[in-house]
Scaffold this motif. Structure first.
Motif, PDB file in Angstrom:
ATOM      1  N   GLY A 159      36.545  42.900  23.030  1.00 21.75           N
ATOM      2  CA  GLY A 159      36.747  41.735  23.349  1.00 21.75           C
ATOM      3  C   GLY A 159      35.900  41.660  24.550  1.00 21.75           C
ATOM      4  O   GLY A 159      35.291  40.396  24.924  1.00 21.75           O
ATOM      5  N   PHE A 160      36.097  42.486  25.785  1.00 23.82           N
ATOM      6  CA  PHE A 160      35.412  42.450  26.990  1.00 23.82           C
ATOM      7  C   PHE A 160      33.825  42.383  26.841  1.00 23.82           C
ATOM      8  O   PHE A 160      33.148  41.630  27.411  1.00 23.82           O
ATOM      9  CB  PHE A 160      35.697  43.684  27.872  1.00 23.82           C
ATOM     10  CG  PHE A 160      34.896  43.626  29.040  1.00 23.82           C
ATOM     11  CD1 PHE A 160      35.123  42.810  30.021  1.00 23.82           C
ATOM     12  CD2 PHE A 160      33.991  44.625  29.351  1.00 23.82           C
ATOM     13  CE1 PHE A 160      34.250  42.972  31.187  1.00 23.82           C
ATOM     14  CE2 PHE A 160      33.209  44.665  30.326  1.00 23.82           C
ATOM     15  CZ  PHE A 160      33.516  43.603  31.142  1.00 23.82           C
ATOM     16  N   GLU A 161      33.344  43.323  25.878  1.00 24.03           N
ATOM     17  CA  GLU A 161      31.498  43.474  25.427  1.00 24.03           C
ATOM     18  C   GLU A 161      31.531  42.092  25.009  1.00 24.03           C
ATOM     19  O   GLU A 161      30.405  41.469  25.305  1.00 24.03           O
ATOM     20  CB  GLU A 161      31.647  44.682  24.747  1.00 24.03           C
ATOM     21  CG  GLU A 161      30.073  44.701  24.394  1.00 24.03           C
ATOM     22  CD  GLU A 161      29.148  44.996  25.613  1.00 24.03           C
ATOM     23  OE1 GLU A 161      28.010  44.790  25.575  1.00 24.03           O
ATOM     24  OE2 GLU A 161      29.695  45.335  26.653  1.00 24.03           O
ATOM     25  N   ALA A 162      32.109  41.208  24.128  1.00 25.32           N
ATOM     26  CA  ALA A 162      31.761  40.337  23.400  1.00 25.32           C
ATOM     27  C   ALA A 162      31.675  38.963  24.519  1.00 25.32           C
ATOM     28  O   ALA A 162      30.856  38.392  24.743  1.00 25.32           O
ATOM     29  CB  ALA A 162      32.802  39.685  22.288  1.00 25.32           C
ATOM     30  N   ALA A 163      32.579  39.000  25.408  1.00 28.58           N
ATOM     31  CA  ALA A 163      32.931  37.965  26.448  1.00 28.58           C
ATOM     32  C   ALA A 163      31.559  38.092  27.364  1.00 28.58           C
ATOM     33  O   ALA A 163      30.903  37.402  27.816  1.00 28.58           O
ATOM     34  CB  ALA A 163      34.152  38.323  27.274  1.00 28.58           C
ATOM     35  N   ARG A 164      31.369  39.645  27.741  1.00 33.84           N
ATOM     36  CA  ARG A 164      30.274  39.794  28.721  1.00 33.84           C
ATOM     37  C   ARG A 164      28.801  39.262  28.066  1.00 33.84           C
ATOM     38  O   ARG A 164      28.042  38.795  28.632  1.00 33.84           O
ATOM     39  CB  ARG A 164      29.979  41.250  28.891  1.00 33.84           C
ATOM     40  CG  ARG A 164      28.854  41.704  29.848  1.00 33.84           C
ATOM     41  CD  ARG A 164      28.901  43.373  29.997  1.00 33.84           C
ATOM     42  NE  ARG A 164      28.161  43.661  28.839  1.00 33.84           N
ATOM     43  CZ  ARG A 164      26.708  43.683  28.605  1.00 33.84           C
ATOM     44  NH1 ARG A 164      26.154  43.114  29.452  1.00 33.84           N
ATOM     45  NH2 ARG A 164      26.434  44.059  27.345  1.00 33.84           N
ATOM     46  N   LEU A 165      28.693  39.631  26.703  1.00 29.56           N
ATOM     47  CA  LEU A 165      27.507  39.074  26.044  1.00 29.56           C
ATOM     48  C   LEU A 165      27.366  37.504  25.817  1.00 29.56           C
ATOM     49  O   LEU A 165      26.420  37.035  26.116  1.00 29.56           O
ATOM     50  CB  LEU A 165      27.354  39.577  24.676  1.00 29.56           C
ATOM     51  CG  LEU A 165      27.242  41.392  24.661  1.00 29.56           C
ATOM     52  CD1 LEU A 165      27.143  41.537  22.977  1.00 29.56           C
ATOM     53  CD2 LEU A 165      25.802  41.446  25.335  1.00 29.56           C
TER      54      LEU A 165
END
Length: 182
Positions: A159-165
């Motif tokens: 979820g963090f990686e998706a938010a970062r992207l």
């Protein structure tokens, strides 16, 4: 302590004072800003805040219950007692207290500079800073927040990686709209 500008402070120069006067928002400037914001909103979606807000909230929540933060707040309070603040809060985050704000007439009025700080206010502000540092409260709070945020990220790494992207994509869109609108 919005009114605190010490005489030896680099921010207390004629050029800095003139600059502060220049940046006071006039009704015309505020109108232009609101118009620009409206045009931006038409072309740009809201930033993807849910994941980031969750992470930030986890950091603040961790700091609120961290034993080291709580103990260092007690040390800060003991250190601050000689300053004579009648409504000294238990939590350094609540400074300046209402009595300090009232004594200095600190009511944030749009388009106005705060009144000059009294010597007592300056002394309290300096004591507050020194007590935060000597008690270890500032560092403990940052450490607890960071650990809380890292824990939240670790609990939902995808979820963090998706938010970062998503934020990176939004930033690219923001740059494009700003270039378009000038």
């Amino acid at each position: 302590y919005p009114a605190l500008v010490l005489p030896e402070d680099p921010a207390n120069t004629d050029a800095a004072r003139a600059h502060r006067e220049e940046v006071l928002a006039t009704p015309e400037a505020q109108s232009t800003l609101l118009e620009c914001q409206s045009r931006m909103k038409e072309r740009l979606p809201q930033p993807p805040m849910d994941s980031m807000a969750t992470i930030e909230s986890a950091g603040w929540s961790a700091a609120d219950v961290d034993p080291t933060v709580i103990e260092s707040a007690k040390e800060w309070h003991a250190c601050m007692e000689p300053a004579g603040v009648i409504d000294l809060p238990e939590d350094p985050m609540l400074m300046p207290s209402p009595s300090i704000r009232e004594a200095g007439g600190i009511e944030m009025v749009p388009d106005s500079a705060p009144p000059p700080a009294s010597q007592w206010e300056k002394n309290v502000a300096v004591a507050d800073f020194r007590c935060r540092e000597s008690s270890g409260w500032t560092q403990a709070r940052w450490n607890a927040r960071i650990q809380g945020e890292l824990t939240a990220i670790g609990q939902d790494l995808q979820g963090f990686e998706a938010a970062r992207l998503a934020f990176a994509e939004w930033g690219t869109k923001l740059d494009s709209v700003m270039a378009e609108l000038g």
